[in-house]
Design an enzyme around this catalytic site. Sequence first.
Site, PDB file in Angstrom:
ATOM      1  N   ASP A   1      59.659  45.883  60.362  1.00  0.00           N
ATOM      2  CA  ASP A   1      59.032  44.971  59.819  1.00  0.00           C
ATOM      3  C   ASP A   1      57.902  44.247  60.262  1.00  0.00           C
ATOM      4  O   ASP A   1      58.007  43.487  61.185  1.00  0.00           O
ATOM      5  CB  ASP A   1      60.155  43.834  59.241  1.00  0.00           C
ATOM      6  CG  ASP A   1      59.670  42.702  58.324  1.00  0.00           C
ATOM      7  OD1 ASP A   1      58.452  42.531  57.916  1.00  0.00           O
ATOM      8  OD2 ASP A   1      60.316  41.976  57.755  1.00  0.00           O
TER       9      ASP A   1
ATOM     10  N   HIS B   1      69.749  42.876  59.898  1.00  0.00           N
ATOM     11  CA  HIS B   1      68.819  42.074  59.680  1.00  0.00           C
ATOM     12  C   HIS B   1      68.382  41.242  60.850  1.00  0.00           C
ATOM     13  O   HIS B   1      68.944  40.748  61.577  1.00  0.00           O
ATOM     14  CB  HIS B   1      69.000  40.787  58.494  1.00  0.00           C
ATOM     15  CG  HIS B   1      67.554  39.911  58.421  1.00  0.00           C
ATOM     16  ND1 HIS B   1      67.776  38.695  58.252  1.00  0.00           N
ATOM     17  CD2 HIS B   1      66.447  40.150  57.801  1.00  0.00           C
ATOM     18  CE1 HIS B   1      66.655  37.815  57.986  1.00  0.00           C
ATOM     19  NE2 HIS B   1      65.888  39.202  57.925  1.00  0.00           N
TER      20      HIS B   1
END
EC number: 3.1.4.41
Length: 323
Positions: free
Chosen positions: A127, A59
């Site tokens: 993202d 992440h």
Amino acid sequence: MISLLRLCSFLAAGSILVQGSPIIAPSAPTWDTPNNFTSPSNFTSKPGNEASPFWLIGHRVLTKGGVRAALGHGANALEVDITGWWNGWYGDHDGLPSSAGDKVADLFDEIAYRRRQGAQVSFVWLDLKNPDFNKNGVNIVSLMTLCREKLEPAGVRVLFGFYSSQTSGHAFRFVKQVLNENEAIGIDGSFEPVEKDFEKNGIRVEKRVFSSGLFNPDFNFGTCQDRASGVCTQLREGKESHKFGKVFGWTVSSYTRKDHVYKMMEVGVDGLIYGFVASHYYNHKDIRQTIRTIRGWLDEHRDTHRLATNDDNPWSMSSRKSS
């Protein structure tokens, strides 16, 4: 290949408010598709065992050091927050003057280098924080060009990640038209609206990625079996629908309840984003503990699940062969 005339038709004038960032993209974009906008091919194909491949997705990998740390921890995919600025694309979650990490070009070079050195890095999940940004040649076309010039020739696939609120924008419409065999498109949100978005846009099932989660899934986890909005329910419905090529959950951290991590895996998610909730990725005991939790479940279910390798194609329904 999309024609220039058709591409220009996507780019109608109009101010675009950039989500999650104070940056405002100009109206009347003018994007040009490079003549050599091709699909590189450097992917191996080797059947694995019948166990389902699982992706351990680091992440907020925003720096080259984060790339090295995540791959060193055993991540086999990386989630990179992408923000466009006037001078280029950056690994940047917040879009603030002090929040940018490394330039995307440098991040991609590092990832490609590690892949060529033998690292297991199946795909990079972009993202997209302000996908419709368009200034000084910094736009979705230039970002995709970086992917095809740097990542894909090294054997690293790409996931273009959008939010439900972004699917009417120019970038989403462009990406869906030019996806190649190494790329997929993701929408994050609730199961039913996301499924309808994919259907409306005519995207092939194997190229669809549904994701659902929360910075701490514990806050709205649900029972996994109800029909409510809980994270686990959304993931279960996504998997049971067979309307998506892959279903991913987020974000597992050292604070996430272990039983919740296991329940997300039990409903069949194809991978989990793990790491810090509010910081970029770096080597830390909390991250290492989170990985042990996820891998513990995989070890207990080794007959049915395994960590994905570079030979697993995430954008294939079988997940075991290149397109």
